[in-house]
Design a protein around this motif. Structure first.
Motif, PDB file in Angstrom:
ATOM      1  N   TYR A 129       0.697  -1.202   0.127  1.00 25.66           N
ATOM      2  CA  TYR A 129       0.131  -0.027   0.044  1.00 25.66           C
ATOM      3  C   TYR A 129       0.813   1.207   0.060  1.00 25.66           C
ATOM      4  CZ  TYR A 129      -3.757  -3.386   0.922  1.00 25.66           C
ATOM      5  OH  TYR A 129      -4.535  -4.488   0.818  1.00 25.66           O
ATOM      6  N   ILE A 132      -0.007   4.133  -2.600  1.00 23.92           N
ATOM      7  CA  ILE A 132      -1.322   4.853  -2.318  1.00 23.92           C
ATOM      8  C   ILE A 132      -1.292   5.496  -1.060  1.00 23.92           C
ATOM      9  CG2 ILE A 132      -2.723   3.401  -4.029  1.00 23.92           C
ATOM     10  CD1 ILE A 132      -3.733   1.974  -1.559  1.00 23.92           C
ATOM     11  N   ARG A 133      -0.127   5.844  -0.562  1.00 22.54           N
ATOM     12  CA  ARG A 133       0.015   6.729   0.847  1.00 22.54           C
ATOM     13  C   ARG A 133       0.336   7.976   0.331  1.00 22.54           C
ATOM     14  NH1 ARG A 133       3.599   4.831   6.027  1.00 22.54           N
ATOM     15  NH2 ARG A 133       2.680   6.318   7.510  1.00 22.54           N
ATOM     16  N   LEU A 139      -4.850   8.101   2.450  1.00 20.21           N
ATOM     17  CA  LEU A 139      -4.743   7.610   1.173  1.00 20.21           C
ATOM     18  C   LEU A 139      -4.421   8.808   0.115  1.00 20.21           C
ATOM     19  CD1 LEU A 139      -7.806   5.222   1.126  1.00 20.21           C
ATOM     20  CD2 LEU A 139      -5.581   4.520   0.928  1.00 20.21           C
ATOM     21  N   THR A 146      -5.738   3.688  -5.689  1.00 25.26           N
ATOM     22  CA  THR A 146      -6.635   4.201  -4.393  1.00 25.26           C
ATOM     23  C   THR A 146      -8.068   3.909  -4.956  1.00 25.26           C
ATOM     24  OG1 THR A 146      -5.089   5.947  -3.759  1.00 25.26           O
ATOM     25  CG2 THR A 146      -7.396   6.199  -2.892  1.00 25.26           C
TER      26      THR A 146
END
Length: 196
Positions: A129, A132-133, A139, A146
């Motif tokens: 992840y 998409i940080r 997010l 995302t």
């Protein structure tokens, strides 16, 4: 016992049992809310066992509650997302379906409460992840992956509960747009980002 909702029947039954030793009694309660219930936080530190939630369902029914909002940040299974809730005691789809059925038996609606912008700190432990940080626990807006994740979250939960409601959380995203988003797109008004 006269009532219009299943949850109110259990409230009436509870009052009846509390007063059963009386020779005669009459209790009338007026419902003042369209819906009445509680939110149970199942994201902080540990996830509550389904058996405990089942016990709460009985207690809620005795009080005439008709809604249980189950707050889960990333502590539920999502189709095609094996790291979502990984090692957090996440609820499986089968567990959520079973809970939904048990609560419905008491007249209690199970409403998922999920996060769709921030409060996803534990999810970002996994490399899966990082793309998409944005920053912190937020997010990344305007990133296709995302929205793919969000779609999977919604579609999975729709399979698990009978309600048409999903409570969407987008709170405390104080630094939205100030991480990767800022690097890629430049500064944008954060309120406008959230609205979009």
């Amino acid at each position: 016992i006269f009532c219009q909702e299943k949850a109110h029947f259990y409230r009436g039954l509870s009052l009846f049992l509390q007063n059963i030793s009386k020779e005669e009694f009459e209790i009338e309660e007026k419902v003042n809310f369209h819906s009445n219930g509680m939110m149970m936080d199942c994201s902080r530190n540990g996830v509550m066992k389904t058996e405990t939630i089942e016990r709460y369902a009985g207690i809620m029914a005795k009080m005439g509650y008709d809604t249980l909002m189950l707050y889960t940040e990333e502590t539920y299974e999502v189709d095609n997302e094996p790291f979502f809730g990984y090692m957090r005691g996440r609820y499986t789809k089968e567990e959520l379906k079973r809970l939904d059925g048990i609560l419905a038996g008491y007249g209690v609606e199970l409403v998922p409460c999920i996060q769709t912008l921030a409060h996803l700190k534990c999810m970002f432990r996994w490399d899966e992840y990082q793309d998409i940080r944005d920053c912190d626990d937020i997010l990344l807006i305007d990133e296709e992956r995302t929205y793919q994740l969000l779609e999977r979250m919604f579609s999975t939960l729709r399979q698990c509960v009978s309600t048409t409601k999903i409570h969407v959380g987008m709170d405390e995203a104080h630094n939205v747009g100030l991480g990767k988003y800022l690097e890629r797109h430049g500064y944008e008004d954060r309120f406008q980002l959230i609205c979009r």
